[in-house]
Design a protein around this motif. Structure first.
Motif, PDB file in Angstrom:
ATOM      1  N   THR A 193       0.807  -1.227   0.000  1.00  0.00           N
ATOM      2  CA  THR A 193       0.000   0.000   0.000  1.00  0.00           C
ATOM      3  C   THR A 193       0.837   1.272   0.000  1.00  0.00           C
ATOM      4  O   THR A 193       0.373   2.319  -0.455  1.00  0.00           O
ATOM      5  N   ASP A 194       2.063   1.203   0.501  1.00  0.00           N
ATOM      6  CA  ASP A 194       2.868   2.420   0.661  1.00  0.00           C
ATOM      7  C   ASP A 194       4.228   2.351  -0.015  1.00  0.00           C
ATOM      8  O   ASP A 194       4.998   3.305   0.087  1.00  0.00           O
ATOM      9  N   GLY A 195       4.519   1.248  -0.702  1.00  0.00           N
ATOM     10  CA  GLY A 195       5.774   1.142  -1.428  1.00  0.00           C
ATOM     11  C   GLY A 195       6.979   1.228  -0.512  1.00  0.00           C
ATOM     12  O   GLY A 195       6.951   0.808   0.649  1.00  0.00           O
ATOM     13  N   MET A 196       8.062   1.816  -1.038  1.00  0.00           N
ATOM     14  CA  MET A 196       9.319   1.898  -0.288  1.00  0.00           C
ATOM     15  C   MET A 196       9.189   2.731   0.976  1.00  0.00           C
ATOM     16  O   MET A 196       9.985   2.580   1.910  1.00  0.00           O
ATOM     17  N   ASN A 197       8.197   3.628   1.024  1.00  0.00           N
ATOM     18  CA  ASN A 197       8.014   4.446   2.229  1.00  0.00           C
ATOM     19  C   ASN A 197       7.795   3.595   3.479  1.00  0.00           C
ATOM     20  O   ASN A 197       8.067   4.038   4.593  1.00  0.00           O
TER      21      ASN A 197
END
Length: 353
Positions: free
Chosen positions: A248-252
């Motif tokens: 849902t938030d990728g690399m973050n």
């Protein structure tokens, strides 16, 4: 025994020579030649050393990296050693021939800086009339050649009101990503810090806006030199009653804010190895010691990797493992790269009455 982190991104300043005169330039680049640049043979040796142990992305930057006549030879050698390369350019020198060379050298992504939605704002920041139009023409050549590109934007008081327009423009021209950079007072940026850096409160507003937009846009969004964003996304996710995940938030969800000396480093045109391009402290020089040895053994890097060394608010903050504060802004403010990040409004729970 805990292993040292590996470098994920190495920003390599191939030259300080540049055709623009940007008011915030980290490199204090000029149109004149600079003495002491690493030769191709030296760059090849260091590249081989890096590839013998690690698999980072090499970001070929400057100044303006296209001023290096051997830039494509450098990129091709890195590719042949199994390394991924990106090119960070102002875009004004890219024509049909250059774009073909970029593709042939195996450069996987090009970042181009746009600091306004029209010539009046961008050119004022970049110091040369016509640079906005030239950058857009360069982007068109990249797009026609099928080369992936991203837009980099440095946020300041001059353009903070244009960032929605810049995002719209990035979408319209087919960018893969938009990376926003919060101004760091280093190089020429020191001279405009007082007049152009946005306030702490505006900083917080921009990063919350960025989080909201990450849910709406098809662009990859990344906040760079903005470690507080990694606190904010966790605060916002908690408010929404959800957990962060890569899906849902990728690399973050799996990285942290300041990666200076832990996942990122910088090699200057003369071979100095720094934690990042904005923190003007030198761990050593690749002419004197191997990159691998510097990365694994330099006391400066080891100190930055231990978050227990952070002092003040950052040292007591419950979000320090996700944020860590901007070590370059701390250094500019106090002379101590382990002290408080000066552009953070958050008060750690342990410090509240």
């Amino acid at each position: 025994m805990k292993q040292d982190p590996v470098p994920r991104l190495i920003f390599w300043e191939l030259t300080k020579e540049c055709n623009l005169n940007c008011i915030h330039c980290r490199a204090e680049a000029q149109s004149a030649r600079f003495e002491g640049e690493l030769s191709f043979e030296e760059i090849r040796r260091v590249t081989d050393d890096i590839a013998s142990r690690y698999n980072p992305i090499l970001v070929l930057t400057g100044g303006e990296p296209l001023y290096r006549g051997d830039v494509f030879r450098i990129a091709s050698h890195a590719r042949d050693r199994g390394l991924r390369t990106a090119l960070a350019t102002n875009g004004t020198l890219i024509d049909e021939s250059i774009s073909r060379n970029i593709k042939a050298a195996g450069i996987q992504r090009v970042s181009i800086s746009l600091d306004g939605i029209e010539a009046s704002s961008h050119d004022g920041f970049r110091g040369i009339p016509g640079s906005f139009g030239s950058a857009l023409r360069g982007i068109a050549h990249l797009r026609n050649a099928g080369i992936e590109f991203q837009i980099n934007t440095t946020i300041s008081r001059r353009n903070v009101g244009e960032i929605q327009g810049i995002m719209n423009l990035a979408e319209q021209i087919g960018a893969k990503a938009l990376h926003i950079f919060m101004l760091v007072p280093v190089g020429c940026g020191v001279e405009i810090a007082e007049s152009d850096m946005i306030s702490k409160d505006t900083y917080e507003e921009v990063l919350n806006w960025f989080y909201d937009k990450s849910k709406e846009t098809s662009l990859e969004l990344k906040a760079t030199c903005a470690p507080h964003y990694y606190r904010i996304i966790r605060q916002r996710a908690r408010e929404e009653g959800r957990s962060l995940s890569f899906e849902t938030d990728g690399m973050n969800a799996v990285t942290r804010g300041c990666l200076a000396g832990t996942g990122v480093c910088f090699i200057s045109h003369r071979g100095d190895v720094q934690p990042c391009g904005y923190l003007p402290l030198v761990a050593g020089n690749v002419r004197e010691r191997s990159f691998v040895a510097l990365w694994e053994e330099a006391p400066l890097f080891r100190e930055l990797r231990d978050l227990e060394n952070l002092t003040g608010k950052c040292g007591r903050c419950e979000y320090k493992t996700f944020c860590a504060g901007c070590r370059a802004r701390a250094y500019h403010e106090s002379g101590d790269y382990l002290s408080d990040e000066p552009y953070c409004v958050y008060l750690p729970a342990r410090m509240r009455c």
